[in-house]
Design an enzyme around this catalytic site. Structure first.
Site, PDB file in Angstrom:
ATOM      1  N   LEU A 112      75.125  10.890   3.300  1.00 47.68           N
ATOM      2  CA  LEU A 112      75.260  10.565   1.883  1.00 47.68           C
ATOM      3  C   LEU A 112      75.073  11.836   1.058  1.00 47.68           C
ATOM      4  O   LEU A 112      73.970  12.398   1.012  1.00 47.68           O
ATOM      5  CB  LEU A 112      74.233   9.500   1.486  1.00 47.68           C
ATOM      6  CG  LEU A 112      74.262   8.217   2.329  1.00 47.68           C
ATOM      7  CD1 LEU A 112      73.261   7.204   1.784  1.00 47.68           C
ATOM      8  CD2 LEU A 112      75.664   7.611   2.377  1.00 47.68           C
ATOM      9  N   ALA A 121      76.796  12.263  -2.242  1.00 51.66           N
ATOM     10  CA  ALA A 121      77.565  12.043  -3.470  1.00 51.66           C
ATOM     11  C   ALA A 121      76.720  12.152  -4.728  1.00 51.66           C
ATOM     12  O   ALA A 121      77.253  12.137  -5.834  1.00 51.66           O
ATOM     13  CB  ALA A 121      78.222  10.656  -3.426  1.00 51.66           C
ATOM     14  N   ARG A 131      67.608  16.523 -10.926  1.00 48.75           N
ATOM     15  CA  ARG A 131      66.357  17.285 -11.030  1.00 48.75           C
ATOM     16  C   ARG A 131      66.523  18.739 -10.600  1.00 48.75           C
ATOM     17  O   ARG A 131      65.657  19.577 -10.875  1.00 48.75           O
ATOM     18  CB  ARG A 131      65.262  16.609 -10.198  1.00 48.75           C
ATOM     19  CG  ARG A 131      64.619  15.430 -10.916  1.00 48.75           C
ATOM     20  CD  ARG A 131      63.524  14.812 -10.079  1.00 48.75           C
ATOM     21  NE  ARG A 131      64.062  13.938  -9.043  1.00 48.75           N
ATOM     22  CZ  ARG A 131      63.315  13.335  -8.120  1.00 48.75           C
ATOM     23  NH1 ARG A 131      62.008  13.551  -8.090  1.00 48.75           N
ATOM     24  NH2 ARG A 131      63.872  12.542  -7.227  1.00 48.75           N
ATOM     25  N   ARG A 152      89.843  76.580  -1.324  1.00 48.81           N
ATOM     26  CA  ARG A 152      88.855  76.911  -2.343  1.00 48.81           C
ATOM     27  C   ARG A 152      89.508  77.799  -3.407  1.00 48.81           C
ATOM     28  O   ARG A 152      90.380  78.623  -3.086  1.00 48.81           O
ATOM     29  CB  ARG A 152      87.676  77.681  -1.748  1.00 48.81           C
ATOM     30  CG  ARG A 152      86.831  76.903  -0.754  1.00 48.81           C
ATOM     31  CD  ARG A 152      85.757  77.786  -0.168  1.00 48.81           C
ATOM     32  NE  ARG A 152      85.019  77.085   0.887  1.00 48.81           N
ATOM     33  CZ  ARG A 152      84.353  77.706   1.842  1.00 48.81           C
ATOM     34  NH1 ARG A 152      84.334  79.033   1.887  1.00 48.81           N
ATOM     35  NH2 ARG A 152      83.700  77.017   2.746  1.00 48.81           N
TER      36      ARG A 152
END
Length: 459
Positions: free
Chosen positions: A8, A10, A15, A442
């Site tokens: 279950l 759903a 809270r 360089r």
């Protein structure tokens, strides 16, 4: 156990005060619903049916691709009894043991689900309640038994007398097992004559008793398996319990943890014996650590595989392959697609992305390597980077065996640097370098005598 498990999931979970489904909140980087589903599958359930409702698409996405797992939507949330009826009607389940679990029950073990289903498998009882004895039973429904030891009723906390609260210590964990035929035959008799106008699954127990069918209980020896999550505080509490349970198992199997309370290891991670884990380490997802490694401190590995005898110090890695005798860190960042071969090194303040670092090759410090294939025995000097992104595409760099990359080399991809080659420090390499060659780029250094004194005079 050829049982059906209905989960279950759903509910709103109000809270939690969240914009997401309650069951999507994570414990040790794994959504709660996956803990329950994985436990049901490990128990040998023939079918796992998850009832979704609030944030249904989010929950479905968490279960996508799992074999044997189905989702059924409860469009109207009219209670647990209604959810089960919707699941039965949608899937046609009507025989065998049917176990009803809650989606916020992350600590339940597969063996408990298996034994729970067995209580209704032989036809003696039509239903069973999962029970537990908690240190503080306040708030839980209490189980009252008749003289034959069958469940007479569940008395909710608000309805308990003082005497019942003291003597009835068997608590309802909120999970049920049913004989599938009895459940399918009588689920339609659950009514909604209550203040909330909802269909409550516990009403099935009285309905089955009235039909002369047996209702028993299954006691869960570890009450923590029956704990659910209804708040952020409870989420943190169960996370700590899960952490301690996993760490205790790993230590019993031969893993050393300097401070187990600050070591967080997910349920799908594995660690080999004689590995030492230092504080503030997190091993999440399907991370695998081999034997005799040193991991941490301050390390987070996700879906990462580490071989044997490797040292992973202050490292963050995700979807990475680390082989044997490898050294990482401190403060290394390894991004997806990285492969560190045997005896290689990713050192201090090194970031590597989607690259192979060959056997014995080293990227010791302050470097970025991306989209690179590096051979064996390569040494990368400090401050070197592969310039792999041109603003549109990611481009590749290859570096041959035993090549030396001088400090502060910029390798502008796409570029190939051959074997046994050398790049001069502070070079910007934009062209391929042949095997055995020196590549140096360089500008000419100029010296301007007396510059500082003249500048100060002007100021």
């Amino acid at each position: 156990m050829e049982a059906t498990v209905i989960i279950l999931a759903a509910g709103e979970g109000t809270r939690m005060k969240s914009n997401h489904a309650k069951v999507s909140h994570q414990i040790l980087a794994k959504p709660m619903i996956r803990w329950v589903v994985d436990a049901a599958l490990a128990a040998g359930a023939g079918r796992v049916i998850t009832v979704v409702g609030s944030h249904a698409d989010e929950v479905r996405a968490l279960l996508a691709g799992l074999d044997g797992v189905e989702c059924v939507e409860q469009a109207e949330r009219l209670g647990t009894g209604h959810a089960v009826r919707v699941a039965l009607e949608a899937t046609g389940v009507c025989e065998g043991p049917v176990v009803i679990l809650n989606g916020d029950l992350p600590l339940i073990e597969p063996k408990t689900i298996r034994k729970f289903a067995d209580t209704v498998a032989d036809g003696t009882a039509a239903a069973a309640v999962l029970t537990m004895t908690t240190p503080d039973p306040f708030g839980y429904g209490r189980i009252e038994l008749d003289e034959a030891g069958q469940v007479l009723r569940i008395i909710e906390q608000k309805d308990c007398t003082d005497e019942q609260a003291k003597t009835l210590l068997e608590c309802n964990a909120g999970c049920y097992a049913f004989d599938g035929a009895a459940l399918a035959a009588h689920i339609g008799e659950v009514g909604c004559d209550n203040a909330q106008g909802e269909y409550y699954l516990p009403d099935m127990l009285e309905i089955l008793r009235n039909h002369g069918l047996g209702v028993t209980y299954f006691h869960c020896n570890d009450f923590r398996e029956g704990l659910g999550v209804n708040s952020r505080a409870q989420l943190a509490e169960l996370t700590a319990i899960a952490r301690d349970r996993i760490n205790a198992r790993l230590m019993a199997e031969g893993v050393t943890m300097i401070d187990p309370a600050s070591t967080w290891i997910g349920p799908d991670a594995t660690v080999g014996r004689d590995t030492i884990i230092y504080p503030a380490t997190m091993l999440m997802g399907e991370t695998v650590i081999g034997e005799e490694c040193t991991v941490g401190p301050n390390t987070r590995l996700t879906d990462t595989r580490v071989g044997d005898h490797s040292v992973i110090d202050e490292t963050v890695a995700e979807n990475v392959q680390i082989d044997n005798f490898v050294t990482c860190g401190p403060r290394a960042y390894l991004r997806p697609g990285t492969h560190l071969c045997d005896h290689s090194k990713a050192g201090t303040h090194v970031e590597i992305k989607k690259s192979t670092i060959g056997v014995g090759s080293k990227v010791p410090h302050l470097s970025y390597i991306g989209d690179t294939t590096m051979g064996e025995g390569v040494n990368v000097g400090a401050g070197s980077i592969t310039c792999n992104y041109d603003g549109v595409h990611k481009n590749a760099t290859t570096i041959g065996d035993n090549t030396f990359i001088g400090s502060d080399t910029m390798m502008v991809a796409p570029v190939n640097i051959g074997a046994n080659a050398v790049t001069g420090a502070s070079s910007c390499i934009t062209k391929d370098v042949p095997d055995g060659a020196l590549a140096i780029e360089r500008s000419e250094q100029r010296i301007i005598e007396g510059y500082t004194a003249r500048k100060r005079a002007r100021q």
